[in-house]
Design a protein around this motif. Structure first.
Motif, short mmCIF file in Angstrom:
data_model
loop_
_atom_site.label_atom_id
_atom_site.label_comp_id
_atom_site.label_asym_id
_atom_site.label_seq_id
_atom_site.Cartn_x
_atom_site.Cartn_y
_atom_site.Cartn_z
N THR A 45 0.84 -1.26 -0.09
CA THR A 45 0.10 -0.13 -0.05
C THR A 45 0.84 1.40 -0.08
N ASP A 164 -5.90 -1.48 -4.76
CA ASP A 164 -5.36 -1.89 -3.27
C ASP A 164 -6.32 -2.92 -2.79
N GLU A 165 -6.04 -4.23 -3.06
CA GLU A 165 -6.87 -5.39 -2.74
C GLU A 165 -8.01 -5.25 -2.91
MG MG Z 1 -2.29 -2.53 2.10
#
Ligand code: MG
Ligand code: ADP
Length: 342
Positions: A45, A164-165
């Motif tokens: 991240t 992000d995921e």
């Molecule tokens: Mg992360």
């Protein structure tokens, strides 16, 4: 559009503390689809946030083609980078309809009327939600909400899309469906995409390139096939695909080991030094007709086959598949057809 270059990028949050991102260099080609793969807390991240401009690098630089986005003294603000970021939490406005949510970035940019409507319609069509324009986010499933978030990102025609995921909140069935949507989205938008995930299967299924991270460092960047067949080191080998890392006498100098000598020979050398880390994938373990080389530790019926865990005489475990039913405690003769020296 142009390629995205990370040049010796580092980020340390606490003065004198451990670097969250440590000397990462990486080039994502224009229109490429890169998965950034690694366990939780490894710095994924933080890398994305530096690319987006939400975080200033402690060291190193970020370039989009010739343009410097971040450097020692320089920092282009996020709104001037023409990037879009998609999170697992979707970030939709609950009081707005689907169409209003998707059109919002255009409204902010002063685009209105028929032009805005057309772009919103196109973006919703791209994620197969054209008939959902008037619904509220609360009336949609998780997968549909994620698609709205993608459509909203598509209308701005970003050069780079950072994810992000984005599927972390969805169940397995929906995730597979959404993987298809992401691939379509990538083909359609032509954007350079960076997709962060801790799920190796997702990374391999989606991306054209995979970058593996651990503890702030970049371990390997390659195509999914390359990472699978030729992982560099124990960490990557253990993270990607199924397999066992065995400590065995190295039979050849070459790192790719096809057609090993008879298993008896390997076993005769089990007590020998020196040893090497050898990655053995289950599909490369052949179960021969008879013999007592390995003992069955566990059996899992997977429908098409039985997934086995086997123990070598010295106690080391490896995986194999069998078409025939076998029992825990059975002795099997095995031949390793291919392996990779880490
Ligand atoms: Mg992360
Ligand atoms: P990942 O996304 O791979 O799970 P992160 O990039 O979120 O990892 O975090 C990497 C490391 O940096 C972690 O140890 C985390 O605690 C630390 N970290 C992230 N953001 C901050 C912050 N704003 N302040 C202090 N430490 C942070």
């Amino acid at each position: 559009m142009a390629k995205l270059i990370l040049n010796r990028l580092s980020k340390t949050f606490d003065l004198g503390g451990r670097a969250a991102v440590n000397d990462v260099s990486l080039t994502v080609r224009e229109g490429g689809f890169l998965a950034l793969l690694g366990p939780s807390g490894c710095g994924k991240t933080t890398v994305l946030r530096m690319i987006a401009g939400f975080e200033q690098p402690s060291d190193g630089s970020i370039l989009l083609g010739e343009r410097v986005l971040a450097d020692a003294g320089e920092m282009v603000p996020p709104e001037h980078r023409n990037m879009a970021m998609v999170f697992q939490s979707y970030g939709l406005w609950p009081h707005m309809s689907v169409a209003e949510n998707v059109g919002y970035p255009l409204k902010v940019r002063g685009i209105s009327g028929e032009k805005r409507d057309r772009k919103v319609r196109e973006a919703l069509a791209a994620v197969h939600l054209e008939t959902y324009a008037d619904r509220r986010p609360a009336d949609l499933s998780g997968g549909q909400r994620q698609r709205v978030a993608l459509a909203r990102c598509l209308v701005t025609e970003p050069d780079v899309v950072l994810l992000d995921e984005p599927l972390a909140n969805l169940d397995r069935h929906l995730r597979q469906e959404m993987e298809e949507t992401f691939r379509e989205f990538h083909a359609r938008s032509g954007a350079t995409m960076i997709y962060v995930t801790h799920d190796q299967a997702e990374a391999m299924a989606l991306a054209t390139d995979v970058a593996v991270m651990s503890e702030g460092r970049l371990l390997q960047v390659a195509t999914p096939e390359e990472i699978y067949a030729r992982p560099e080191g124990r960490l990557v080998g253990g993270l990607v695909g199924q397999g066992a890392i065995l400590s065995l006498p190295p039979p050849f100098g070459d790192r790719r080991l096809f057609d090993w000598p008879a298993m008896q020979e390997i076993l005769a050398g089990l007590a020998q030094e020196p040893r090497a880390d050898i990655l053995v994938r289950p599909q490369d373990v052949e179960i021969a007709a008879e013999g007592q080389v390995a003992t069955v530790l566990s059996v899992l019926f997977e429908g098409e086959r039985y997934a086995l865990r086997l123990a070598l005489p010295d106690g080391q475990a490896l995986r194999a598949f069998s078409r025939q039913p076998v029992k825990v405690g059975d002795g099997l003769s095995i031949v390793i057809r291919a392996a990779w020296r880490l």
